[in-house]
Design a protein around this motif. Structure first.
Motif, short mmCIF file in Angstrom:
data_model
loop_
_atom_site.label_atom_id
_atom_site.label_comp_id
_atom_site.label_asym_id
_atom_site.label_seq_id
_atom_site.Cartn_x
_atom_site.Cartn_y
_atom_site.Cartn_z
N CYS A 5 0.86 -1.19 0.00
CA CYS A 5 0.00 0.00 0.00
C CYS A 5 0.89 1.24 0.00
O CYS A 5 1.72 1.40 0.91
CB CYS A 5 -0.89 0.02 1.24
SG CYS A 5 -1.95 -1.41 1.36
N ARG A 8 0.12 8.60 0.12
CA ARG A 8 0.65 9.91 -0.24
C ARG A 8 1.27 10.57 1.00
O ARG A 8 1.07 10.09 2.12
CB ARG A 8 -0.46 10.81 -0.78
CG ARG A 8 -1.11 10.27 -2.03
CD ARG A 8 -2.22 11.20 -2.53
NE ARG A 8 -2.96 10.58 -3.62
CZ ARG A 8 -4.10 9.92 -3.46
NH1 ARG A 8 -4.65 9.82 -2.27
NH2 ARG A 8 -4.70 9.38 -4.50
N LEU A 13 -4.51 7.04 0.95
CA LEU A 13 -4.10 5.93 0.10
C LEU A 13 -3.94 6.39 -1.34
O LEU A 13 -4.84 7.00 -1.92
CB LEU A 13 -5.15 4.81 0.17
CG LEU A 13 -4.86 3.58 -0.69
CD1 LEU A 13 -3.60 2.86 -0.22
CD2 LEU A 13 -6.07 2.65 -0.69
N ASP A 14 -2.79 6.10 -1.90
CA ASP A 14 -2.57 6.37 -3.32
C ASP A 14 -2.95 5.14 -4.12
O ASP A 14 -3.85 5.18 -4.96
CB ASP A 14 -1.10 6.75 -3.56
CG ASP A 14 -0.84 7.16 -5.00
OD1 ASP A 14 -1.82 7.32 -5.76
OD2 ASP A 14 0.33 7.31 -5.38
N LYS A 15 -2.29 4.00 -3.84
CA LYS A 15 -2.68 2.77 -4.53
C LYS A 15 -2.20 1.55 -3.77
O LYS A 15 -1.28 1.64 -2.95
CB LYS A 15 -2.16 2.75 -5.96
CG LYS A 15 -0.67 2.78 -6.10
CD LYS A 15 -0.25 2.91 -7.57
CE LYS A 15 -0.57 4.25 -8.14
NZ LYS A 15 0.54 4.96 -8.77
N GLU A 16 -2.85 0.43 -4.05
CA GLU A 16 -2.45 -0.87 -3.52
C GLU A 16 -2.05 -1.73 -4.71
O GLU A 16 -2.77 -1.77 -5.71
CB GLU A 16 -3.61 -1.55 -2.79
CG GLU A 16 -4.05 -0.86 -1.53
CD GLU A 16 -5.21 -1.57 -0.86
OE1 GLU A 16 -5.41 -1.34 0.34
OE2 GLU A 16 -5.90 -2.36 -1.53
N VAL A 17 -0.92 -2.40 -4.57
CA VAL A 17 -0.47 -3.28 -5.66
C VAL A 17 -0.02 -4.61 -5.08
O VAL A 17 0.44 -4.68 -3.94
CB VAL A 17 0.69 -2.64 -6.47
CG1 VAL A 17 0.25 -1.36 -7.14
CG2 VAL A 17 1.90 -2.39 -5.59
N ALA A 32 4.71 0.68 -10.13
CA ALA A 32 3.43 1.30 -9.79
C ALA A 32 3.43 2.80 -10.11
O ALA A 32 2.47 3.49 -9.81
CB ALA A 32 3.13 1.09 -8.30
N ARG A 33 4.53 3.28 -10.68
CA ARG A 33 4.68 4.68 -11.07
C ARG A 33 4.55 5.62 -9.86
O ARG A 33 3.99 6.71 -9.94
CB ARG A 33 3.71 5.06 -12.19
CG ARG A 33 3.90 4.20 -13.43
CD ARG A 33 3.17 4.69 -14.65
NE ARG A 33 3.56 6.03 -15.07
CZ ARG A 33 4.66 6.34 -15.74
NH1 ARG A 33 5.53 5.40 -16.04
NH2 ARG A 33 4.88 7.58 -16.11
N GLU A 34 5.12 5.16 -8.74
CA GLU A 34 5.21 6.02 -7.57
C GLU A 34 6.40 6.96 -7.75
O GLU A 34 7.40 6.59 -8.36
CB GLU A 34 5.39 5.18 -6.29
CG GLU A 34 4.13 4.44 -5.88
CD GLU A 34 3.03 5.39 -5.44
OE1 GLU A 34 3.32 6.44 -4.86
OE2 GLU A 34 1.85 5.06 -5.69
N THR A 98 2.81 -1.37 4.22
CA THR A 98 2.30 -0.03 3.96
C THR A 98 3.42 0.98 4.11
O THR A 98 4.10 1.00 5.14
CB THR A 98 1.14 0.31 4.93
OG1 THR A 98 0.10 -0.65 4.75
CG2 THR A 98 0.59 1.70 4.67
#
Ligand code: FES
Length: 111
Positions: A5, A8, A13-17, A32-34, A98
């Motif tokens: 997770c 930001r 939450l930005d994204k979960e992968v 994930a393009r973080e 996370t």
């Protein structure tokens, strides 16, 4: 598989992968393009990949090496649970990890 997770800087939450065991967190973040730079690509010559790990997850990680601690000392916007994403290898036992992207993360994608 481990669920990662990404939060930001404000904690939302930005994204979960999903990620496979054996992957570096830095590679998962890039996929994930973080917005983590990771300028040295993991050879421990920068600290631009640092993230703030959730407190409980931090306790479950293997301890940071002395070299990693030294690099984190040079980074800005770190916290007690900061780690270098290039040094975190995902394991099946983690199940979930996370991390929060610090506000000073170098924004290599211009986001
Ligand atoms: S990418 Fe440079 S220390 Fe992690």
């Amino acid at each position: 598989m481990t669920l990662v997770c990404f939060l930001r800087a404000d904690g939302t939450l930005d994204k979960e992968v999903s990620a496979a065991a054996g992957q570096r967190l830095l590679d998962v973040a890039w996929a994930a393009r973080e917005p983590l730079e990771g300028a040295c690509e993991g050879v421990m010559a920068c600290s631009t990949c640092h993230v703030i790990v959730d407190k409980e997850d931090f306790e479950r990680l293997p301890p940071a090496s002395e070299e990693e601690e030294d690099l984190l000392d040079l980074a800005s916007h770190t916290a007690r649970t900061s780690r270098l994403a290039c040094q975190i290898i995902l394991t099946e036992e983690m199940e979930r990890l996370t991390v929060r992207i610090p506000p000073a993360a170098t924004n290599w994608m211009g986001r």
